[in-house]
Motif scaffolding. Sequence first.
Motif, mmCIF file in Angstrom:
data_model
loop_
_atom_site.group_PDB
_atom_site.id
_atom_site.type_symbol
_atom_site.label_atom_id
_atom_site.label_comp_id
_atom_site.label_asym_id
_atom_site.label_seq_id
_atom_site.Cartn_x
_atom_site.Cartn_y
_atom_site.Cartn_z
ATOM 1 N N GLU A 78 -28.120 -31.856 42.192
ATOM 2 C CA GLU A 78 -27.536 -33.412 42.062
ATOM 3 C C GLU A 78 -28.119 -34.062 40.644
ATOM 4 O OE1 GLU A 78 -25.729 -36.543 42.865
ATOM 5 O OE2 GLU A 78 -25.604 -34.977 44.154
ATOM 6 N N PHE A 79 -29.383 -33.939 40.099
ATOM 7 C CA PHE A 79 -29.629 -34.236 38.739
ATOM 8 C C PHE A 79 -29.661 -33.233 37.813
ATOM 9 C CE2 PHE A 79 -31.945 -36.846 42.277
ATOM 10 C CZ PHE A 79 -31.067 -38.020 41.774
ATOM 11 N N ASP A 80 -29.216 -32.151 37.866
ATOM 12 C CA ASP A 80 -28.987 -31.143 36.955
ATOM 13 C C ASP A 80 -30.408 -30.919 36.226
ATOM 14 O OD1 ASP A 80 -27.496 -29.147 35.478
ATOM 15 O OD2 ASP A 80 -27.233 -30.763 33.652
ATOM 16 N N ALA A 81 -31.158 -30.585 37.242
ATOM 17 C CA ALA A 81 -32.521 -30.392 36.539
ATOM 18 C C ALA A 81 -33.015 -28.956 36.903
ATOM 19 C CB ALA A 81 -33.656 -31.367 37.492
ATOM 20 N N ALA A 82 -32.566 -28.002 36.160
ATOM 21 C CA ALA A 82 -32.893 -26.557 36.094
ATOM 22 C C ALA A 82 -32.583 -25.949 37.586
ATOM 23 C CB ALA A 82 -34.293 -26.164 35.951
ATOM 24 N N PRO A 83 -31.474 -26.121 38.192
ATOM 25 C CA PRO A 83 -31.035 -25.463 39.343
ATOM 26 C C PRO A 83 -31.083 -23.877 39.474
ATOM 27 C CG PRO A 83 -28.781 -26.318 38.445
ATOM 28 C CD PRO A 83 -30.171 -26.899 37.612
ATOM 29 N N GLU A 84 -31.027 -23.409 38.401
ATOM 30 C CA GLU A 84 -31.322 -21.920 38.583
ATOM 31 C C GLU A 84 -32.747 -21.541 38.942
ATOM 32 O OE1 GLU A 84 -30.161 -19.020 35.486
ATOM 33 O OE2 GLU A 84 -28.010 -19.838 35.540
ATOM 34 N N LEU A 85 -33.486 -22.293 37.914
ATOM 35 C CA LEU A 85 -35.195 -21.921 38.488
ATOM 36 C C LEU A 85 -35.264 -22.307 39.658
ATOM 37 C CD1 LEU A 85 -37.798 -21.289 37.270
ATOM 38 C CD2 LEU A 85 -37.919 -23.569 36.525
ATOM 39 N N VAL A 86 -34.655 -23.471 40.320
ATOM 40 C CA VAL A 86 -35.076 -23.684 41.467
ATOM 41 C C VAL A 86 -34.638 -22.931 42.436
ATOM 42 C CG1 VAL A 86 -35.059 -25.611 43.256
ATOM 43 C CG2 VAL A 86 -35.416 -26.352 40.997
ATOM 44 N N SER A 87 -33.405 -22.466 42.503
ATOM 45 C CA SER A 87 -32.788 -21.443 43.542
ATOM 46 C C SER A 87 -33.688 -20.313 43.660
ATOM 47 C CB SER A 87 -31.399 -21.425 43.138
ATOM 48 O OG SER A 87 -31.118 -20.694 41.946
ATOM 49 N N GLU A 88 -33.969 -19.729 42.235
ATOM 50 C CA GLU A 88 -35.009 -18.613 42.214
ATOM 51 C C GLU A 88 -36.201 -18.871 42.902
ATOM 52 O OE1 GLU A 88 -35.449 -17.466 38.164
ATOM 53 O OE2 GLU A 88 -33.325 -16.547 37.912
ATOM 54 N N THR A 89 -36.817 -20.051 42.772
ATOM 55 C CA THR A 89 -38.199 -20.215 43.459
ATOM 56 C C THR A 89 -37.941 -20.454 44.884
ATOM 57 O OG1 THR A 89 -38.838 -21.301 41.417
ATOM 58 C CG2 THR A 89 -40.098 -21.890 43.169
ATOM 59 N N VAL A 90 -36.735 -20.865 45.291
ATOM 60 C CA VAL A 90 -36.738 -21.060 46.811
ATOM 61 C C VAL A 90 -36.398 -19.508 47.455
ATOM 62 C CG1 VAL A 90 -35.159 -21.885 48.580
ATOM 63 C CG2 VAL A 90 -35.806 -23.375 46.564
ATOM 64 N N ALA A 91 -35.827 -19.026 46.882
ATOM 65 C CA ALA A 91 -35.377 -17.601 47.272
ATOM 66 C C ALA A 91 -37.046 -16.582 47.268
ATOM 67 C CB ALA A 91 -34.508 -16.783 46.581
ATOM 68 N N LEU A 92 -37.551 -16.804 46.021
ATOM 69 C CA LEU A 92 -38.946 -15.983 45.953
ATOM 70 C C LEU A 92 -39.761 -16.484 46.977
ATOM 71 C CD1 LEU A 92 -39.207 -15.349 42.124
ATOM 72 C CD2 LEU A 92 -38.932 -13.746 43.692
ATOM 73 N N SER A 93 -40.103 -17.660 47.076
ATOM 74 C CA SER A 93 -41.273 -18.340 47.980
ATOM 75 C C SER A 93 -40.868 -17.958 49.409
ATOM 76 C CB SER A 93 -41.317 -19.729 47.679
ATOM 77 O OG SER A 93 -40.212 -20.571 48.009
ATOM 78 N N THR A 94 -39.372 -17.984 49.828
ATOM 79 C CA THR A 94 -38.988 -17.862 51.181
ATOM 80 C C THR A 94 -39.520 -16.209 51.443
ATOM 81 O OG1 THR A 94 -37.275 -19.416 51.119
ATOM 82 C CG2 THR A 94 -37.100 -17.823 52.854
ATOM 83 N N ILE A 95 -39.010 -15.231 50.671
ATOM 84 C CA ILE A 95 -39.398 -13.855 50.926
ATOM 85 C C ILE A 95 -40.978 -13.570 50.741
ATOM 86 C CG2 ILE A 95 -39.063 -11.674 49.750
ATOM 87 C CD1 ILE A 95 -36.293 -12.709 48.881
ATOM 88 N N GLY A 96 -41.654 -14.271 49.815
ATOM 89 C CA GLY A 96 -42.919 -14.037 49.836
ATOM 90 C C GLY A 96 -43.691 -14.697 51.009
ATOM 91 N N ALA A 97 -42.962 -15.850 51.383
ATOM 92 C CA ALA A 97 -43.825 -16.268 52.739
ATOM 93 C C ALA A 97 -43.840 -15.343 53.777
ATOM 94 C CB ALA A 97 -43.019 -17.447 53.122
ATOM 95 N N VAL A 98 -42.916 -14.330 54.063
ATOM 96 C CA VAL A 98 -42.814 -13.268 55.171
ATOM 97 C C VAL A 98 -44.126 -12.544 54.916
ATOM 98 C CG1 VAL A 98 -41.991 -11.223 55.754
ATOM 99 C CG2 VAL A 98 -40.395 -13.000 55.003
ATOM 100 N N LEU A 99 -44.992 -12.342 53.735
ATOM 101 C CA LEU A 99 -46.116 -11.893 53.895
ATOM 102 C C LEU A 99 -47.418 -12.774 53.708
ATOM 103 C CD1 LEU A 99 -45.194 -9.247 50.731
ATOM 104 C CD2 LEU A 99 -45.477 -8.869 53.475
ATOM 105 N N THR A 100 -47.302 -13.980 53.103
ATOM 106 C CA THR A 100 -48.277 -14.661 52.894
ATOM 107 C C THR A 100 -48.556 -15.889 54.123
ATOM 108 O OG1 THR A 100 -47.026 -16.545 51.669
ATOM 109 C CG2 THR A 100 -48.244 -15.019 50.445
ATOM 110 N N VAL A 101 -47.812 -16.025 54.762
ATOM 111 C CA VAL A 101 -47.840 -17.061 56.124
ATOM 112 C C VAL A 101 -48.585 -16.428 57.106
ATOM 113 C CG1 VAL A 101 -46.670 -18.211 57.911
ATOM 114 C CG2 VAL A 101 -45.992 -18.455 55.668
ATOM 115 N N PRO A 102 -48.205 -14.799 57.381
ATOM 116 C CA PRO A 102 -49.111 -14.256 58.365
ATOM 117 C C PRO A 102 -50.562 -14.066 57.657
ATOM 118 C CG PRO A 102 -46.979 -13.063 58.286
ATOM 119 C CD PRO A 102 -47.345 -14.035 57.076
ATOM 120 N N LEU A 103 -50.808 -13.816 56.535
ATOM 121 C CA LEU A 103 -51.893 -13.482 55.951
ATOM 122 C C LEU A 103 -53.020 -14.994 56.249
ATOM 123 C CD1 LEU A 103 -53.812 -12.268 53.926
ATOM 124 C CD2 LEU A 103 -52.734 -13.577 52.097
ATOM 125 N N TRP A 104 -52.217 -16.224 55.941
ATOM 126 C CA TRP A 104 -52.879 -17.299 55.985
ATOM 127 C C TRP A 104 -53.176 -17.598 57.622
ATOM 128 C CZ3 TRP A 104 -55.406 -19.461 52.587
ATOM 129 C CH2 TRP A 104 -55.236 -19.249 51.260
#
Length: 105
Positions: free
Chosen positions: A71-97
């Motif tokens: 909406e505010f044109d604030a690095a949407p590519e970076l944010v979409s990569e971060t959302v995707a990576l953190s969601t995939i990574g959470a599959v490992l880190t949330v059970p760890l926590w």
Amino acid sequence: LIVLGGALADWTWSKRPSRSAWWASGMRLLGMPLISLGLVTLIPSAINIAEALVLQIAMPVAFNSLVLSQEFDAAPELVSETVALSTIGAVLTVPLWLAVLPRIG
């Protein structure tokens, strides 16, 4: 999820996520929970409240950050990569926590 799919439509696995996306995901899934764990040990509270707080902080990057970045044109590519990576990574880190938090408290 449709917005996330649209944002990731041009992204392929052959294109590596940016270093910033890896850093932001790592901080979200590991760094911030470690910092919060240190802070909750300083504050007298019930163990289950401290565990819930750390676990909530360990969740992946929220999807609404992608909507706002578009909406505010604030690095949407970076944010979409971060959302995707953190969601995939959470599959490992949330059970760890989930395994580590009861042993610490």
